[in-house]
Motif scaffolding. Structure first.
Motif, PDB file in Angstrom:
ATOM      1  N   ARG A 172       0.836  -1.205   0.000  1.00  0.00           N
ATOM      2  CA  ARG A 172       0.000   0.000   0.000  1.00  0.00           C
ATOM      3  C   ARG A 172       0.865   1.247   0.000  1.00  0.00           C
ATOM      4  O   ARG A 172       1.862   1.328   0.717  1.00  0.00           O
ATOM      5  CB  ARG A 172      -0.908   0.010   1.239  1.00  0.00           C
ATOM      6  N   GLU A 173       0.506   2.218  -0.837  1.00  0.00           N
ATOM      7  CA  GLU A 173       1.277   3.451  -0.935  1.00  0.00           C
ATOM      8  C   GLU A 173       0.889   4.383   0.204  1.00  0.00           C
ATOM      9  O   GLU A 173      -0.148   5.024   0.185  1.00  0.00           O
ATOM     10  CB  GLU A 173       1.032   4.117  -2.284  1.00  0.00           C
ATOM     11  N   SER A 174       1.727   4.423   1.214  1.00  0.00           N
ATOM     12  CA  SER A 174       1.457   5.260   2.380  1.00  0.00           C
ATOM     13  C   SER A 174       2.769   5.525   3.100  1.00  0.00           C
ATOM     14  O   SER A 174       3.633   4.639   3.188  1.00  0.00           O
ATOM     15  CB  SER A 174       0.460   4.575   3.320  1.00  0.00           C
ATOM     16  N   LEU A 175       2.905   6.736   3.624  1.00  0.00           N
ATOM     17  CA  LEU A 175       4.109   7.083   4.365  1.00  0.00           C
ATOM     18  C   LEU A 175       4.261   6.230   5.616  1.00  0.00           C
ATOM     19  O   LEU A 175       5.377   5.881   6.015  1.00  0.00           O
ATOM     20  CB  LEU A 175       4.053   8.571   4.747  1.00  0.00           C
ATOM     21  N   THR A 176       3.153   5.852   6.227  1.00  0.00           N
ATOM     22  CA  THR A 176       3.193   5.158   7.513  1.00  0.00           C
ATOM     23  C   THR A 176       2.988   3.658   7.401  1.00  0.00           C
ATOM     24  O   THR A 176       2.778   2.998   8.425  1.00  0.00           O
ATOM     25  CB  THR A 176       2.108   5.733   8.448  1.00  0.00           C
ATOM     26  N   ILE A 177       3.053   3.093   6.187  1.00  0.00           N
ATOM     27  CA  ILE A 177       2.674   1.694   6.031  1.00  0.00           C
ATOM     28  C   ILE A 177       3.583   0.756   6.822  1.00  0.00           C
ATOM     29  O   ILE A 177       3.122  -0.244   7.377  1.00  0.00           O
ATOM     30  CB  ILE A 177       2.653   1.283   4.541  1.00  0.00           C
ATOM     31  N   ALA A 178       4.868   1.050   6.912  1.00  0.00           N
ATOM     32  CA  ALA A 178       5.771   0.153   7.642  1.00  0.00           C
ATOM     33  C   ALA A 178       5.426   0.126   9.129  1.00  0.00           C
ATOM     34  O   ALA A 178       5.313  -0.951   9.739  1.00  0.00           O
ATOM     35  CB  ALA A 178       7.220   0.581   7.433  1.00  0.00           C
ATOM     36  N   HIS A 198      -5.848  21.993   6.717  1.00  0.00           N
ATOM     37  CA  HIS A 198      -5.726  20.734   7.452  1.00  0.00           C
ATOM     38  C   HIS A 198      -4.264  20.578   7.853  1.00  0.00           C
ATOM     39  O   HIS A 198      -3.401  20.363   7.010  1.00  0.00           O
ATOM     40  CB  HIS A 198      -6.164  19.559   6.578  1.00  0.00           C
ATOM     41  N   PHE A 199      -4.003  20.718   9.148  1.00  0.00           N
ATOM     42  CA  PHE A 199      -2.639  20.599   9.653  1.00  0.00           C
ATOM     43  C   PHE A 199      -2.305  19.129   9.909  1.00  0.00           C
ATOM     44  O   PHE A 199      -3.133  18.366  10.401  1.00  0.00           O
ATOM     45  CB  PHE A 199      -2.482  21.399  10.946  1.00  0.00           C
ATOM     46  N   ASP A 200      -1.071  18.767   9.555  1.00  0.00           N
ATOM     47  CA  ASP A 200      -0.518  17.441   9.859  1.00  0.00           C
ATOM     48  C   ASP A 200      -1.387  16.318   9.319  1.00  0.00           C
ATOM     49  O   ASP A 200      -1.660  15.325  10.002  1.00  0.00           O
ATOM     50  CB  ASP A 200      -0.322  17.278  11.373  1.00  0.00           C
ATOM     51  N   ASP A 201      -1.843  16.451   8.079  1.00  0.00           N
ATOM     52  CA  ASP A 201      -2.682  15.448   7.441  1.00  0.00           C
ATOM     53  C   ASP A 201      -1.804  14.355   6.832  1.00  0.00           C
ATOM     54  O   ASP A 201      -1.064  14.616   5.880  1.00  0.00           O
ATOM     55  CB  ASP A 201      -3.535  16.106   6.354  1.00  0.00           C
ATOM     56  N   PRO A 202      -1.864  13.109   7.332  1.00  0.00           N
ATOM     57  CA  PRO A 202      -1.010  12.051   6.781  1.00  0.00           C
ATOM     58  C   PRO A 202      -1.472  11.560   5.423  1.00  0.00           C
ATOM     59  O   PRO A 202      -0.704  10.939   4.693  1.00  0.00           O
ATOM     60  CB  PRO A 202      -1.103  10.941   7.832  1.00  0.00           C
ATOM     61  N   GLU A 203      -2.737  11.827   5.069  1.00  0.00           N
ATOM     62  CA  GLU A 203      -3.275  11.298   3.824  1.00  0.00           C
ATOM     63  C   GLU A 203      -2.651  11.939   2.589  1.00  0.00           C
ATOM     64  O   GLU A 203      -2.750  11.388   1.493  1.00  0.00           O
ATOM     65  CB  GLU A 203      -4.796  11.478   3.790  1.00  0.00           C
ATOM     66  N   VAL A 204      -2.033  13.105   2.728  1.00  0.00           N
ATOM     67  CA  VAL A 204      -1.458  13.759   1.547  1.00  0.00           C
ATOM     68  C   VAL A 204      -0.208  13.032   1.052  1.00  0.00           C
ATOM     69  O   VAL A 204       0.255  13.288  -0.066  1.00  0.00           O
ATOM     70  CB  VAL A 204      -1.106  15.234   1.849  1.00  0.00           C
ATOM     71  N   TRP A 205       0.317  12.127   1.872  1.00  0.00           N
ATOM     72  CA  TRP A 205       1.539  11.409   1.474  1.00  0.00           C
ATOM     73  C   TRP A 205       1.232  10.031   0.918  1.00  0.00           C
ATOM     74  O   TRP A 205       2.128   9.224   0.717  1.00  0.00           O
ATOM     75  CB  TRP A 205       2.484  11.279   2.679  1.00  0.00           C
ATOM     76  N   THR A 206      -0.048   9.705   0.688  1.00  0.00           N
ATOM     77  CA  THR A 206      -0.402   8.401   0.129  1.00  0.00           C
ATOM     78  C   THR A 206      -0.544   8.498  -1.381  1.00  0.00           C
ATOM     79  O   THR A 206      -0.753   9.571  -1.930  1.00  0.00           O
ATOM     80  CB  THR A 206      -1.719   7.915   0.738  1.00  0.00           C
TER      81      THR A 206
END
Length: 649
Positions: free
Chosen positions: A492-498, A641-649
């Motif tokens: 899955r393409e996501s910054l936090t996937i690991a 939207h501050f600190d949105d993790p979804e923008v890195w997917t």
């Protein structure tokens, strides 16, 4: 004498109304004190709005005449000073409005419940009947003394199950949180524990009951009936040593004598608030701890990268359990030269051995029967003719259905080769259960996913196929745990996937019986080695170092600005006087307009939020003049939207 002045915060999402307004208190209106609900007139179109009284003063700084309050809704002060201060600080941190935060903090009024509360004389929670309870599992760590002194900890949970007096089992993390809360109550202070979902709430409530503090527990649950939720909220207004447990909104509970704040599994995405101003539970807890001086604990099996950043800053003290309680992790792969299989031979053998003694857990990536189907002729992934979403099969024998809009694809035709036949590509929980049922004839097979809710299991042989996060708690623990589809999860393409995968696997491993094998199938490399060695802190440190090199969160903060081209450009331009790192974009977005991402350091976060909030107010109050001869189309509103993790997917 001049009439008293009530300073109120209006219940409105409009950013231009996000400040205190002065109103005169009519002399015949009794009971207007800080925290009560009122209605106030607005000068536009003669409207009336709901509001909370924040302060009552003798005079106003406003030079003109003040409008009087329209009505006193209730005499119960439901907005405490602590909650107002917290709401204001959280809103300012992310350029939001305080009223948006207060909607999460103060439930809607339930008249019957409130009348019963007033008639009973505002009953308070009884004092805790339990003395101090030692926190087990942390050899050499004086954790209880640190909590009593207001310390801040990144606490690695004991990855085992704990037996309760009634014969059931809960995660040891729940017992740890319950004991810390009970100790805080014994000192006459209050505790707030925020967990991801109802499954965790049930375990925590059972652990608190087993300790003997059920009478002082107040549950804040999004699934509660409104009346029950409001009843618990009113009970929390007292100053007794109560223990508030709940989801994200529990962190806003009105605790005036707060001694401890616990956030369980802060890396879980359920801690991200989906409503404006999108504040994360961890950030709310950090703000509240700094304001109250209470102790803070981030409790999890796998330390999040955000928590690791705070550890490296020495803001949190890391505490780990004894190494002797670590799970027995086995990395299983097929021998070199052989075709890889979904379940390697080692995993099959351990599952068969475990099934002879009790339940066996099989974790899979996706629910349904076949989440992905493809054209049988050319292999192209099948998509919906209506919205182009992915097609899948939920149950054996059913027609393919779109995972986005739900449309049934019958008949279906391939856009590439005009083929009309489909083949199953992936295996969901249903198909996996079917295959395991054939491989283990006579074994009981249980499916636990979004469509099949199973919370607990007896200590009897069964194959339990569960999606990540939906694993039931088995009494005494699973005799084997098989973690499948690891490569698919990591794809899955996501910054936090690991870190997400490590958390999924670790939470499942903590459900195993002592020394039962936990098999990770088909995954190798540093992530698998970190899991096998239970070196979560080292992995989080490496992940943080990589993100720091690349300038990714949480090494930096971000602000996502979405809206019309000119409005986004103006927002970015307003930051010229602030030492931000850079701006990514603008890029087009699906709903129209553009999006820019501003990256900045934590030290300038308050300045960035202040300037972007000012732009948001100017954008909301600007009058757009119509252009003659041109049709007026809806313009996308400016959103932050501050600190949105979804923008890195």
């Amino acid at each position: 004498m001049a009439a008293p002045v009530a300073r109120v915060v209006i219940d409105s999402p409009l950013p231009q109304l996000d400040h205190l307004f002065d109103y005169a208190v009519p002399r015949e209106m009794e009971g207007v004190v800080p925290g009560v609900r009122v209605r106030v007139p607005l000068r536009t179109a003669g409207r009336v709005a709901d509001a909370f009284v924040v302060e009552v003063a003798d005079e106003s700084e406003h030079g003109g005449a003040l409008s009087p309050l329209d009505a006193l809704v209730s005499t119960v002060p439901v907005l405490s000073t602590e909650v107002w201060t917290l709401a204001r600080a959280v809103a300012d941190r992310v350029a939001g409005t305080a009223s948006d935060v207060l909607r999460l903090a103060v439930p809607k009024r339930q008249v019957r419940v409130e009348k019963a509360y007033v008639a009973a004389g505002s009953p308070s929670v009884p004092p805790s009947p339990v003395g101090a309870v030692p926190t087990a599992g942390y050899a050499g760590a004086d954790l209880d003394e640190g909590i009593a002194g207001g310390g801040r900890f990144a606490l690695d949970a004991v990855p085992t199950l704990a037996r309760l007096p009634d014969g059931g089992s809960v995660g040891s993390w729940a017992v740890t949180a319950a004991r810390l809360a009970a100790n805080t109550a014994a000192r006459g202070r209050q505790t707030i524990v925020s967990v991801p979902d109802h499954r965790d709430l049930d375990q925590l409530e059972a652990a608190l009951s087993a300790i003997g503090v059920a009478d002082i527990v107040l549950r804040f649950d999004a699934a509660q009936p409104p009346a029950e939720r409001y009843r618990a909220f009113l009970a929390s207004l007292g100053d007794g040593p109560h223990i508030v447990i709940g989801n994200r909104s529990a962190l806003y509970a009105p605790a005036s004598r707060l001694g401890l704040v616990v956030v369980v599994d802060d890396g879980d995405p359920l801690h991200r608030e989906p409503l404006a101003p999108y504040a994360h539970s961890r950030d709310v807890a950090l703000v509240r701890q700094s304001q109250s001086g209470a102790a803070l604990v981030l409790l999890s099996h796998a330390r999040s990268v955000d928590a690791e950043r705070l550890v490296e800053l020495e803001y949190l003290t890391p505490v780990s359990p004894s190494p002797s309680v670590r799970p027995r992790v086995v990395l299983a792969e097929d021998p070199p030269g052989e075709a890889s299989s979904r379940i390697p031979a080692t995993a099959w053998a351990l599952a068969r051995e475990g099934l002879a003694a009790g339940p066996v857990l099989v974790q899979v990536a996706r629910p349904g029967y076949a989440p992905v189907v493809a054209c049988a002729s050319c292999g192209t992934a099948a998509t919906c003719a209506r919205c182009h979403g992915p097609l899948g099969v939920r149950r054996r024998g059913q027609a393919p259905q779109c995972g986005v809009c739900g449309a049934v694809a019958a008949p279906w035709r391939c856009d590439v080769c005009d083929g009309t036949s489909l083949r199953l590509v992936s295996r969901g929980s249903g198909r996996t259960a079917e295959e395991l049922g054939r491989a283990f004839p006579g074994a009981r097979v249980i499916v636990a996913d979004g469509e099949h809710r199973v919370l607990t299991l007896p200590d009897t042989p069964a194959l339990v196929v569960a999606t990540r996060g939906a694993e039931p708690v088995a009494a005494g623990g699973y005799r084997a745990v098989l973690l499948l589809d690891g490569e698919r999860m990591l794809a899955r393409e996501s910054l936090t996937i690991a870190e997400d995968a490590l958390r999924w696997w670790s939470n499942a491993a903590a459900l195993a019986a002592p020394r039962a094998p936990v098999v990770l199938a088909g995954v190798s490399g540093p992530l698998a080695q970190a899991f096998a060695g239970w070196n979560h802190a080292s992995f989080a440190a490496r992940e943080l170092a990589d993100r720091r090199t690349l300038g990714f969160p949480p090494s930096v903060r971000t602000a996502t600005v979405t809206g019309p081209v000119d409005a986004v450009a103006a927002a970015v331009e307003a930051l010229d006087g602030i030492a931000i790192r850079d701006v990514l974009g603008p890029t087009p977005v699906d709903e129209g307009g553009v999006r820019s991402i501003v990256r900045f350091d934590y030290r300038v976060g308050a300045d960035v939020a202040r300037e972007l909030r000012a732009v948001l107010i100017r954008n909301a109050t600007a009058r757009r003049r119509p252009v003659a001869g041109r049709p007026q189309r809806a313009v996308p509103s400016l959103r932050l939207h501050f600190d949105d993790p979804e923008v890195w997917t």
